[in-house]
Design an enzyme around this catalytic site. Structure first.
Site, short mmCIF file in Angstrom:
data_model
loop_
_atom_site.label_atom_id
_atom_site.label_comp_id
_atom_site.label_asym_id
_atom_site.label_seq_id
_atom_site.Cartn_x
_atom_site.Cartn_y
_atom_site.Cartn_z
N ASP A 50 0.82 -1.22 0.00
CA ASP A 50 0.00 0.00 0.00
C ASP A 50 0.86 1.27 0.00
OD1 ASP A 50 1.01 -0.47 2.49
OD2 ASP A 50 -0.85 -0.01 3.57
N HIS A 261 24.26 2.51 -17.92
CA HIS A 261 23.28 2.99 -16.95
C HIS A 261 23.22 2.06 -15.74
CE1 HIS A 261 20.85 6.07 -19.52
NE2 HIS A 261 22.08 6.45 -19.24
N ASP A 278 27.76 9.30 -12.29
CA ASP A 278 26.85 10.10 -13.12
C ASP A 278 25.67 10.44 -12.21
OD1 ASP A 278 25.01 11.09 -14.90
OD2 ASP A 278 25.37 9.56 -16.43
N ASP A 289 22.81 16.94 -14.83
CA ASP A 289 23.28 15.65 -15.35
C ASP A 289 24.79 15.74 -15.50
OD1 ASP A 289 23.46 13.16 -16.44
OD2 ASP A 289 22.44 13.64 -18.33
N HIS A 361 27.23 5.23 -27.03
CA HIS A 361 26.11 6.17 -26.91
C HIS A 361 26.39 7.43 -27.72
CE1 HIS A 361 28.31 8.60 -23.90
NE2 HIS A 361 28.69 7.45 -23.36
N HIS A 365 22.39 15.45 -25.14
CA HIS A 365 20.93 15.50 -25.15
C HIS A 365 20.52 16.79 -24.48
CE1 HIS A 365 20.92 14.33 -20.87
NE2 HIS A 365 21.82 13.41 -21.18
N HIS A 372 16.47 13.68 -19.79
CA HIS A 372 16.52 13.64 -21.26
C HIS A 372 15.38 14.52 -21.73
CE1 HIS A 372 18.71 9.52 -20.91
NE2 HIS A 372 19.51 10.54 -20.70
N GLU A 393 28.85 14.79 -23.29
CA GLU A 393 29.23 13.64 -22.47
C GLU A 393 29.85 12.49 -23.24
OE1 GLU A 393 25.92 11.23 -21.04
OE2 GLU A 393 24.52 12.74 -21.74
N TYR A 397 34.38 3.00 -22.81
CA TYR A 397 34.12 1.90 -21.86
C TYR A 397 34.75 0.63 -22.41
CZ TYR A 397 30.69 5.55 -21.29
OH TYR A 397 30.09 6.78 -21.17
N ARG A 414 33.56 8.45 -18.37
CA ARG A 414 32.66 9.42 -19.01
C ARG A 414 32.88 10.75 -18.31
NH1 ARG A 414 28.31 6.72 -19.06
NH2 ARG A 414 27.09 7.36 -17.24
N GLU A 416 30.90 14.37 -18.19
CA GLU A 416 29.64 14.97 -18.65
C GLU A 416 29.43 16.33 -18.02
OE1 GLU A 416 26.10 12.68 -17.67
OE2 GLU A 416 24.97 13.75 -19.21
#
Ligand code: GLY
Ligand code: MN
Ligand code: MN
Length: 458
Positions: A50, A261, A278, A289, A361, A365, A372, A393, A397, A414, A416
């Protein structure tokens, strides 16, 4: 209204009701003649039995109204409606309910929506069903995709009930794609350009996220868990008044940093690896971001440094073309070219096309109420405009098992940053957190308050 429940000590820098009203005017200007737009709140979703997940408003409804509660629908009309006292917008909101408010919190209700958000035609959700509106007289009904996986709650006037009434009144059986596209075209073209009020919140959300990144750079060590590093980000976001994060934080060490991700963040020991973080706050709806990649023990190895420098160079090359007029497709093309050349030079690939193995990637964006964020992409002619906010970014990898020298394995980098576009240049909103490898090492060598915190063992 139960005065004992009126709320005190709220932040004073929320978007103003004039902002939201202005956005509705701008929206209306873009609507075709004889049309109506219908904007619903997001559904509530079950977390456990609940308990629901913390409610997050539909960013489009928030943008156009400032309303943060579920079970609501806003109608915006192109032309004035009614006779006598005319109206060009009607808002159906959650009804006040003294008993429920004791359990699940305050509600603005009709009066609050009028006084605090500046609407004049406001009704309870239960009045939508019989509200005299003939949707069929409009040439166009503009709405967002209707979710099909909702169940009714007991009231009958929740989002499910509102959607049922809308579909019945408007004779809608399946989503009409031209309506969905029109809705997206209008909201995207508005939201992709930030007003000064929005830009102020963008600066703030990104700045406080940078403070968090910097503190973690100082605090982190090989014995820390990914989760604890994430917790420091969250603590600092909230300390500065953010609601939380704009997306699930990605905090991955070594092999985990090679998962784009990665959200588990459950490795108990970062060890002597690279830590990819990130993480960005959500401040009054606006998401940062920001990604920084740091060596847990404070010093990059030669291999880590080589990959890091390559990603940095790619980012710098993209920054150089960040200004009004640059075609959107040039951003990623530029990043890809630098990364491909660099990977060839390091002997990691031989064919430039293989860059996508290690850079799967894209570079940018839009950023705003959604991490995004909305954008209107119409192919090669779509270009950057002043007051857009984008990420830059690039990343590399190299998971274990990759077809290259083992010495590169488990390096994931990365970097960014969040960039506001200007006429002839850009503003790096995330400039407060260092990106150069030597500046990161210098900051990492500093002590953090978090290192002195002691808690009982369990
Ligand atoms: N944090 C998600 C992204 O960078 O796009
Ligand atoms: Mn990110
Ligand atoms: Mn991003």
């Amino acid at each position: 209204v139960n005065q004992s429940h009126s709320q005190e000590n709220l932040p004073t820098d929320y978007l103003s009701k004039e902002f939201h009203k202005g956005r509705r005017e701008a929206f209306r200007n873009l609507m075709p003649a004889n049309s109506v737009a219908v904007i619903f709140s997001y559904p509530e979703r079950v977390f456990s039995n609940d308990m629901n997940y913390k409610f997050h408003q539909n960013p489009d409804l928030y943008y156009l109204s400032g309303y943060k509660e579920p079970d609501a629908v806003l109608l915006i009309f192109k032309e004035n409606q009614g006779t006598g006292e005319t109206y060009n917008e009607v808002f159906f909101v959650r009804e006040r309910d003294a008993k429920k408010e004791i359990w699940t919190g305050r509600r603005l209700g009709i009066e609050g929506t009028k006084s605090q958000l500046g609407f004049t035609a406001v009704y309870n959700g239960k009045d939508f069903k019989d509200f005299p509106i003939n949707f069929k007289k409009f040439d166009k009904i503009i709405y967002e995709k209707i979710p099909t996986d909702l169940n009714a709650n007991q009231s009958g006037f929740d989002l499910f009930g509102l959607l049922q009434s809308f579909k019945t009144k408007a004779g809608i059986t399946t989503n009409d794609n031209t309506s969905l596209e029109l809705f997206a075209d209008i909201t995207n073209s508005l939201r992709e350009i930030k007003t000064p009020e929005e830009m102020e919140l963008m600066r703030k959300t990104v700045k406080l996220s940078c403070i968090a990144h910097n503190e973690v750079m100082k605090a982190v060590g090989p014995d820390m868990s990914e989760n604890e590093a994430e917790g420091i980000h969250t603590y600092i976001h909230k300390r500065y008044g953010a609601e939380g994060e704009g997306y699930n934080p990605i905090v991955g060490a070594g092999a985990n940093g090679c998962i784009l991700h990665y959200e588990e963040n459950n490795s108990t020991k970062i060890d002597n690896q690279l830590l990819l973080m990130d993480v960005g706050s959500e401040y009054h709806g606006y998401s940062a971001d920001v990604t920084r990649t740091i060596p847990a023990n404070g010093k990059f190895t030669e291999e880590q440094k080589a990959i890091y420098q390559l990603v940095y160079d790619a980012q710098e090359a993209v920054f150089k073309i960040c200004k009004e007029g640059t075609p959107l497709i040039d951003l990623n093309a530029t990043a890809k070219e630098v990364l491909a050349k660099g990977l060839i030079k390091l002997g990691i690939i031989t064919d430039p096309k293989d860059v996508k193995i290690y850079y799967p990637h894209s570079c940018s964006h839009f950023l705003g109420l959604d991490v995004h964020d909305k954008l209107t992409f119409k192919g090669p002619q779509s270009a950057l405009k002043e007051n857009m906010v984008i990420t830059v970014e690039p990343g590399i990898y190299i998971p274990a098992g990759s077809k290259c020298d083992k010495k590169w394995w488990n390096i994931g980098v990365r970097i960014e940053d969040d960039i506001a576009i200007k006429k002839d240049s850009y503003e790096n909103l995330s400039a407060d957190s260092p990106r150069k490898w030597d500046e990161i090492e210098k900051l990492a060598a500093q002590k953090s308050t978090f290192n002195d915190m002691k808690f009982p063992k369990i």
